[in-house]
Write a protein that holds these residues in place. Structure first.
Motif, PDB file in Angstrom:
ATOM      1  N   VAL A 106       5.106   4.845   2.168  1.00 13.31           N
ATOM      2  CA  VAL A 106       5.227   5.520   3.158  1.00 13.31           C
ATOM      3  C   VAL A 106       5.608   7.482   2.321  1.00 13.31           C
ATOM      4  CG1 VAL A 106       4.512   6.832   4.848  1.00 13.31           C
ATOM      5  CG2 VAL A 106       3.888   4.872   5.109  1.00 13.31           C
ATOM      6  N   GLU A 107       4.610   8.497   2.002  1.00 14.91           N
ATOM      7  CA  GLU A 107       5.431   9.335   1.852  1.00 14.91           C
ATOM      8  C   GLU A 107       4.644  10.662   2.778  1.00 14.91           C
ATOM      9  OE1 GLU A 107       6.261  11.087  -1.939  1.00 14.91           O
ATOM     10  OE2 GLU A 107       7.173   9.250  -2.431  1.00 14.91           O
ATOM     11  N   THR A 108       5.434  12.084   3.111  1.00 18.24           N
ATOM     12  CA  THR A 108       4.410  12.508   4.256  1.00 18.24           C
ATOM     13  C   THR A 108       4.796  13.692   2.974  1.00 18.24           C
ATOM     14  OG1 THR A 108       6.650  13.336   5.495  1.00 18.24           O
ATOM     15  CG2 THR A 108       5.027  12.009   6.502  1.00 18.24           C
ATOM     16  N   ALA A 109       3.307  15.351   3.575  1.00 23.38           N
ATOM     17  CA  ALA A 109       3.553  16.121   2.901  1.00 23.38           C
ATOM     18  C   ALA A 109       3.407  17.208   4.607  1.00 23.38           C
ATOM     19  CB  ALA A 109       1.942  16.070   2.607  1.00 23.38           C
ATOM     20  N   GLY A 110       3.442  18.823   4.151  1.00 22.90           N
ATOM     21  CA  GLY A 110       2.758  19.273   5.497  1.00 22.90           C
ATOM     22  C   GLY A 110       1.568  20.160   5.404  1.00 22.90           C
ATOM     23  N   ASP A 111       1.374  20.313   4.411  1.00 18.85           N
ATOM     24  CA  ASP A 111      -0.040  21.215   3.782  1.00 18.85           C
ATOM     25  C   ASP A 111      -1.495  20.591   3.143  1.00 18.85           C
ATOM     26  OD1 ASP A 111       0.826  22.797   2.177  1.00 18.85           O
ATOM     27  OD2 ASP A 111       2.174  22.947   3.022  1.00 18.85           O
TER      28      ASP A 111
ATOM     29  N   ASP B 117      -4.666  15.300   8.113  1.00 23.10           N
ATOM     30  CA  ASP B 117      -5.230  15.873   9.267  1.00 23.10           C
ATOM     31  C   ASP B 117      -5.431  17.002   8.709  1.00 23.10           C
ATOM     32  OD1 ASP B 117      -4.915  17.609  12.422  1.00 23.10           O
ATOM     33  OD2 ASP B 117      -3.526  18.438  11.578  1.00 23.10           O
ATOM     34  N   VAL B 118      -7.294  17.548   9.367  1.00 15.97           N
ATOM     35  CA  VAL B 118      -8.080  18.974   9.092  1.00 15.97           C
ATOM     36  C   VAL B 118      -7.956  20.673   9.353  1.00 15.97           C
ATOM     37  CG1 VAL B 118     -10.305  19.732  10.157  1.00 15.97           C
ATOM     38  CG2 VAL B 118     -10.097  17.273   9.760  1.00 15.97           C
ATOM     39  N   MET B 119      -6.775  20.617  10.674  1.00 17.04           N
ATOM     40  CA  MET B 119      -6.547  21.531  11.088  1.00 17.04           C
ATOM     41  C   MET B 119      -4.755  21.843  10.446  1.00 17.04           C
ATOM     42  SD  MET B 119      -9.106  22.363  12.154  1.00 17.04           S
ATOM     43  CE  MET B 119      -8.438  24.349  12.652  1.00 17.04           C
ATOM     44  N   MET B 120      -4.346  22.847   9.282  1.00 14.65           N
ATOM     45  CA  MET B 120      -3.445  22.947   8.808  1.00 14.65           C
ATOM     46  C   MET B 120      -3.207  24.031   8.357  1.00 14.65           C
ATOM     47  SD  MET B 120      -2.474  19.113   6.794  1.00 14.65           S
ATOM     48  CE  MET B 120      -4.079  19.005   5.654  1.00 14.65           C
ATOM     49  N   PRO B 121      -2.286  24.716   7.828  1.00 15.94           N
ATOM     50  CA  PRO B 121      -2.256  25.788   7.097  1.00 15.94           C
ATOM     51  C   PRO B 121      -2.792  25.459   5.436  1.00 15.94           C
ATOM     52  CG  PRO B 121       0.050  25.069   7.500  1.00 15.94           C
ATOM     53  CD  PRO B 121      -0.770  24.146   8.174  1.00 15.94           C
ATOM     54  N   LYS B 122      -1.729  27.028   4.885  1.00 14.86           N
ATOM     55  CA  LYS B 122      -2.851  27.128   3.521  1.00 14.86           C
ATOM     56  C   LYS B 122      -4.101  26.131   3.243  1.00 14.86           C
ATOM     57  CE  LYS B 122       2.044  27.124   2.698  1.00 14.86           C
ATOM     58  NZ  LYS B 122       3.046  26.653   1.660  1.00 14.86           N
TER      59      LYS B 122
ATOM     60  N   TRP C  19       0.915  -1.289   0.265  1.00 17.23           N
ATOM     61  CA  TRP C  19       0.147   0.085  -0.018  1.00 17.23           C
ATOM     62  C   TRP C  19       0.949   1.188   0.072  1.00 17.23           C
ATOM     63  CZ3 TRP C  19      -5.394  -0.595  -0.589  1.00 17.23           C
ATOM     64  CH2 TRP C  19      -5.869  -1.642  -0.355  1.00 17.23           C
ATOM     65  N   ARG C  20       0.244   2.555  -0.537  1.00 19.42           N
ATOM     66  CA  ARG C  20       1.084   3.154  -0.765  1.00 19.42           C
ATOM     67  C   ARG C  20       0.196   4.194   0.879  1.00 19.42           C
ATOM     68  NH1 ARG C  20       1.106   2.184  -5.962  1.00 19.42           N
ATOM     69  NH2 ARG C  20      -0.169   3.319  -7.080  1.00 19.42           N
ATOM     70  N   VAL C  21       0.893   5.038   1.007  1.00 27.16           N
ATOM     71  CA  VAL C  21       0.415   6.058   1.910  1.00 27.16           C
ATOM     72  C   VAL C  21       0.871   7.467   2.063  1.00 27.16           C
ATOM     73  CG1 VAL C  21      -0.469   6.070   4.028  1.00 27.16           C
ATOM     74  CG2 VAL C  21      -0.222   4.353   3.687  1.00 27.16           C
ATOM     75  N   LEU C  22       0.497   8.305   1.841  1.00 28.77           N
ATOM     76  CA  LEU C  22       0.536   9.702   1.881  1.00 28.77           C
ATOM     77  C   LEU C  22       0.415  10.075   3.219  1.00 28.77           C
ATOM     78  CD1 LEU C  22       1.908  12.337   0.796  1.00 28.77           C
ATOM     79  CD2 LEU C  22      -0.023  13.099   0.002  1.00 28.77           C
ATOM     80  N   VAL C  23       1.680  10.617   4.024  1.00 33.52           N
ATOM     81  CA  VAL C  23       0.113  11.162   5.721  1.00 33.52           C
ATOM     82  C   VAL C  23       0.599  12.598   5.809  1.00 33.52           C
ATOM     83  CG1 VAL C  23       1.339  11.670   8.021  1.00 33.52           C
ATOM     84  CG2 VAL C  23       1.253   9.261   6.293  1.00 33.52           C
ATOM     85  N   THR C  24      -0.408  13.261   5.668  1.00 32.42           N
ATOM     86  CA  THR C  24      -0.394  15.246   5.560  1.00 32.42           C
ATOM     87  C   THR C  24      -0.565  15.762   7.225  1.00 32.42           C
ATOM     88  OG1 THR C  24      -1.010  14.401   3.419  1.00 32.42           O
ATOM     89  CG2 THR C  24      -1.434  16.534   4.393  1.00 32.42           C
ATOM     90  N   ASP C  25       1.207  16.023   7.543  1.00 34.57           N
ATOM     91  CA  ASP C  25       0.200  17.210   9.246  1.00 34.57           C
ATOM     92  C   ASP C  25       0.923  17.868   9.203  1.00 34.57           C
ATOM     93  OD1 ASP C  25       0.182  17.041  11.551  1.00 34.57           O
ATOM     94  OD2 ASP C  25      -1.050  15.724  11.805  1.00 34.57           O
ATOM     95  N   ASP C  26       0.341  18.700   9.714  1.00 33.56           N
ATOM     96  CA  ASP C  26       1.417  19.987   9.622  1.00 33.56           C
ATOM     97  C   ASP C  26       2.827  19.868  10.513  1.00 33.56           C
ATOM     98  OD1 ASP C  26      -0.906  21.063  11.006  1.00 33.56           O
ATOM     99  OD2 ASP C  26       0.306  22.694  11.610  1.00 33.56           O
ATOM    100  N   GLU C  27       2.477  18.883  11.207  1.00 37.06           N
ATOM    101  CA  GLU C  27       3.055  18.867  12.491  1.00 37.06           C
ATOM    102  C   GLU C  27       4.108  17.861  11.879  1.00 37.06           C
ATOM    103  OE1 GLU C  27       1.487  19.376  16.672  1.00 37.06           O
ATOM    104  OE2 GLU C  27      -0.755  19.035  15.540  1.00 37.06           O
ATOM    105  N   GLN C  28       5.167  18.202  12.288  1.00 33.80           N
ATOM    106  CA  GLN C  28       6.362  16.611  11.766  1.00 33.80           C
ATOM    107  C   GLN C  28       6.652  15.891  12.686  1.00 33.80           C
ATOM    108  OE1 GLN C  28       9.889  19.046  10.590  1.00 33.80           O
ATOM    109  NE2 GLN C  28       9.192  20.381   8.910  1.00 33.80           N
ATOM    110  N   SER C  29       6.420  15.970  13.944  1.00 32.76           N
ATOM    111  CA  SER C  29       6.539  15.123  14.659  1.00 32.76           C
ATOM    112  C   SER C  29       5.050  13.535  14.805  1.00 32.76           C
ATOM    113  CB  SER C  29       6.380  15.939  16.757  1.00 32.76           C
ATOM    114  OG  SER C  29       5.390  16.192  16.696  1.00 32.76           O
ATOM    115  N   ILE C  30       4.368  14.079  14.568  1.00 34.35           N
ATOM    116  CA  ILE C  30       3.407  13.136  14.022  1.00 34.35           C
ATOM    117  C   ILE C  30       3.213  12.820  12.964  1.00 34.35           C
ATOM    118  CG2 ILE C  30       0.606  13.138  13.808  1.00 34.35           C
ATOM    119  CD1 ILE C  30       0.581  15.483  15.871  1.00 34.35           C
TER     120      ILE C  30
END
Length: 229
Positions: free
Chosen positions: A29-34, A53-58, A3-14
């Motif tokens: 897995v890849e990540t995005a910040g917004d 994540d729901v609450m993110m900038p931009k 499975w390819r999963v994209l994790v999107t959260d502006d808190e890098q630690s999470i």
């Protein structure tokens, strides 16, 4: 299947902790910040699943869901929210999210939810011998994941389509709320049967313009889809 999963959260630690846990389960897995970065990576990475994540900038998670709602290649979505308000959760589900979790969450539960969502998506994507179902003026095209009333397409969220497809392929069969919760959302879903009622209400309104198809409440039991002769 990997499975390819994209994790999107502006808190890098999470985002990093989630990515590490999912990678240990054999997922790519890849990540995005917004939200804006997430949409770009969805086009390039083509993830099967999106932890969002729901609450993110931009651009927040709800807007990402809106952008993905009409895309045929949209990934399954597990929404993360710090709010514990049922209205916020329902909004996410109505915008096409498949599941949600409230922060703070147990990482082991999140991994289990992602795996359960992956199993459901694989099941829904499995080839079927039945390409479409007709019930009076209602036509449900299973492989195309679209439905029409008297030739006009009905705008449905992914979960509304899954619910309609199940009921239409088994007309006159009564399903309890628990049945629908397990068959459409999956037995690991923790949202409760109120989620089923909300989706039934929305689906019923979209079927109302044409009388011969009726999404009927069987009081004390559940729901069924019938054709009125």
């Amino acid at each position: 299947m990997e499975w390819r999963v994209l994790v999107t959260d502006d808190e890098q630690s999470i985002a990093g902790a989630i990515a590490y846990a999912l990678t240990r389960e054999g997922m790519q897995v890849e990540t995005a910040g917004d939200g804006e970065e997430a949409l770009r990576k969805i086009d390039a990475f083509k993830p099967h699943l999106l932890v969002l994540d729901v609450m993110m900038p931009k651009m927040d998670g709800y807007e990402v869901c809106r952008r993905l709602l009409q895309r045929e290649d949209a990934p399954g979505i597990l929404l993360l929210t710090v709010k514990n308000d049922i209205i916020d959760k329902v909004l996410g589900l109505e915008l096409g999210a498949d599941d949600y979790m409230t922060k703070p969450f147990d990482l082991r539960e999140l991994v289990a939810r992602v795996k359960a969502l992956g199993r459901r998506l694989a099941k829904n994507a499995a080839p079927t011998a039945v390409k479409s179902v007709e019930l009076g003026p209602l036509e449900v095209r299973l492989q195309e994941r679209m439905a029409q009333l008297s030739g006009r397409e009905i705008e449905l969220t992914p979960k509304e389509f899954d619910l309609l497809a199940l009921l239409a392929t088994h007309p006159n069969q009564v399903y309890t709320r628990e049945d629908l919760l397990e068959l459409v959302w999956g037995m690991d879903y923790a949202g409760g049967t109120r989620t089923v009622d909300i989706h039934i209400q929305r689906l019923r309104k979209k079927l109302e313009p044409v009388g011969p198809v009726l999404l009927q409440t069987v009081y004390g039991i559940g729901y069924k889809l019938i054709e009125v002769k």
